[in-house]
Scaffold this motif. Structure first.
Motif, mmCIF file in Angstrom:
data_model
loop_
_atom_site.group_PDB
_atom_site.id
_atom_site.type_symbol
_atom_site.label_atom_id
_atom_site.label_comp_id
_atom_site.label_asym_id
_atom_site.label_seq_id
_atom_site.Cartn_x
_atom_site.Cartn_y
_atom_site.Cartn_z
ATOM 1 N N ASP A 62 13.623 19.000 84.537
ATOM 2 C CA ASP A 62 12.520 19.090 83.572
ATOM 3 C C ASP A 62 13.002 19.669 82.253
ATOM 4 O OD1 ASP A 62 10.621 18.076 85.350
ATOM 5 O OD2 ASP A 62 10.256 20.052 86.224
ATOM 6 N N GLU A 63 14.302 19.536 81.972
ATOM 7 C CA GLU A 63 14.891 20.142 80.784
ATOM 8 C C GLU A 63 15.051 19.126 79.655
ATOM 9 O OE1 GLU A 63 18.356 22.615 81.483
ATOM 10 O OE2 GLU A 63 17.853 22.608 83.612
ATOM 11 N N PHE A 64 14.739 19.594 78.460
ATOM 12 C CA PHE A 64 14.863 18.781 77.253
ATOM 13 C C PHE A 64 15.523 19.611 76.168
ATOM 14 C CE2 PHE A 64 11.668 16.782 79.727
ATOM 15 C CZ PHE A 64 11.696 15.441 79.407
ATOM 16 N N MET A 65 16.128 18.932 75.207
ATOM 17 C CA MET A 65 16.690 19.584 74.024
ATOM 18 C C MET A 65 16.215 18.805 72.811
ATOM 19 S SD MET A 65 20.557 20.486 75.242
ATOM 20 C CE MET A 65 20.773 21.951 74.275
ATOM 21 N N HIS A 66 16.109 19.494 71.697
ATOM 22 C CA HIS A 66 15.790 18.840 70.432
ATOM 23 C C HIS A 66 17.054 18.878 69.578
ATOM 24 C CE1 HIS A 66 11.174 19.688 70.738
ATOM 25 N NE2 HIS A 66 11.639 18.978 71.749
ATOM 26 N N LEU A 67 17.489 17.709 69.130
ATOM 27 C CA LEU A 67 18.699 17.607 68.315
ATOM 28 C C LEU A 67 18.321 17.253 66.881
ATOM 29 C CD1 LEU A 67 20.989 15.378 70.572
ATOM 30 C CD2 LEU A 67 20.502 17.818 70.783
ATOM 31 N N ARG A 68 19.037 17.826 65.951
ATOM 32 C CA ARG A 68 18.925 17.421 64.546
ATOM 33 C C ARG A 68 20.259 16.773 64.193
ATOM 34 N NH1 ARG A 68 17.700 21.413 59.420
ATOM 35 N NH2 ARG A 68 17.994 19.862 57.794
ATOM 36 N N VAL A 69 20.215 15.469 64.009
ATOM 37 C CA VAL A 69 21.413 14.678 63.742
ATOM 38 C C VAL A 69 21.329 14.168 62.304
ATOM 39 C CG1 VAL A 69 22.717 12.623 64.403
ATOM 40 C CG2 VAL A 69 21.573 13.988 66.175
ATOM 41 N N PHE A 70 22.419 14.323 61.565
ATOM 42 C CA PHE A 70 22.449 13.884 60.173
ATOM 43 C C PHE A 70 23.291 12.631 60.024
ATOM 44 C CE2 PHE A 70 24.350 13.897 55.891
ATOM 45 C CZ PHE A 70 23.178 13.786 55.150
ATOM 46 N N ARG A 71 22.688 11.622 59.386
ATOM 47 C CA ARG A 71 23.418 10.395 59.031
ATOM 48 C C ARG A 71 23.541 10.373 57.513
ATOM 49 N NH1 ARG A 71 21.442 4.993 61.457
ATOM 50 N NH2 ARG A 71 23.132 5.358 62.914
ATOM 51 N N SER A 72 24.775 10.394 57.023
ATOM 52 C CA SER A 72 25.006 10.385 55.575
ATOM 53 C C SER A 72 24.694 9.006 54.994
ATOM 54 C CB SER A 72 26.456 10.777 55.271
ATOM 55 O OG SER A 72 27.335 9.813 55.816
ATOM 56 N N LEU A 73 24.686 8.936 53.684
ATOM 57 C CA LEU A 73 24.460 7.659 53.018
ATOM 58 C C LEU A 73 25.616 6.704 53.332
ATOM 59 C CD1 LEU A 73 23.224 9.054 49.597
ATOM 60 C CD2 LEU A 73 21.836 7.962 51.369
ATOM 61 N N PRO A 74 25.327 5.405 53.438
ATOM 62 C CA PRO A 74 26.359 4.436 53.845
ATOM 63 C C PRO A 74 27.644 4.492 53.026
ATOM 64 C CG PRO A 74 24.209 3.394 53.809
ATOM 65 C CD PRO A 74 24.039 4.775 53.217
ATOM 66 N N HIS A 75 27.552 4.697 51.719
ATOM 67 C CA HIS A 75 28.759 4.673 50.889
ATOM 68 C C HIS A 75 29.675 5.878 51.149
ATOM 69 C CE1 HIS A 75 26.338 7.404 48.387
ATOM 70 N NE2 HIS A 75 27.493 7.832 47.916
ATOM 71 N N GLU A 76 29.155 6.927 51.805
ATOM 72 C CA GLU A 76 29.978 8.101 52.104
ATOM 73 C C GLU A 76 30.887 7.875 53.313
ATOM 74 O OE1 GLU A 76 26.887 11.088 52.393
ATOM 75 O OE2 GLU A 76 27.276 11.703 50.333
ATOM 76 N N ASN A 77 30.532 6.880 54.138
ATOM 77 C CA ASN A 77 31.367 6.472 55.269
ATOM 78 C C ASN A 77 31.754 7.652 56.174
ATOM 79 O OD1 ASN A 77 32.538 4.450 56.768
ATOM 80 N ND2 ASN A 77 34.539 4.687 55.776
ATOM 81 N N LYS A 78 30.766 8.492 56.531
ATOM 82 C CA LYS A 78 31.004 9.641 57.411
ATOM 83 C C LYS A 78 30.354 9.381 58.765
ATOM 84 C CE LYS A 78 31.119 13.071 53.712
ATOM 85 N NZ LYS A 78 30.453 14.250 53.138
#
Length: 98
Positions: A62-78
């Motif tokens: 019954d366990e959950f986690m909340h993640l904050r994931v960052f996607r950079s702008l496409p031209h930054e290619n990260k």
């Protein structure tokens, strides 16, 4: 969508699952353990100079986690980065900014 404002919560998609799969090892390193279950359940987004994804992930029992994931702008290619996370969440805990 308002830049800087968060979207409504939506059910996870195949793309959302791919994102959590990509950052899973980052979380496992921070937590010092591995997760046999790691399933995206729902998410919301926030457009900034890139996009923050707030994702509720089922990690077993019954366990959950909340993640904050960052996607950079496409031209930054990260690659995706796990910005932060919250543990000890339940299925019914609301996804909110953190």
């Amino acid at each position: 969508m308002l830049c800087g404002g968060a979207s409504a919560v939506r059910p996870a998609t195949g793309e959302t699952q791919q994102m959590v799969d990509e950052v899973k090892s980052q979380l496992e390193e921070k937590e010092g353990k591995t997760f046999d279950v790691f399933t995206a359940v729902e998410f919301k987004t926030q457009v900034v100079a890139g996009t923050n994804y707030f994702i509720k992930v089922h990690v077993g029992n019954d366990e959950f986690m909340h993640l904050r994931v960052f996607r950079s702008l496409p031209h930054e290619n990260k690659r995706l980065s796990l910005h932060s996370y919250q543990s000890s969440k339940t299925k019914h805990d609301e996804l909110s900014f953190f």
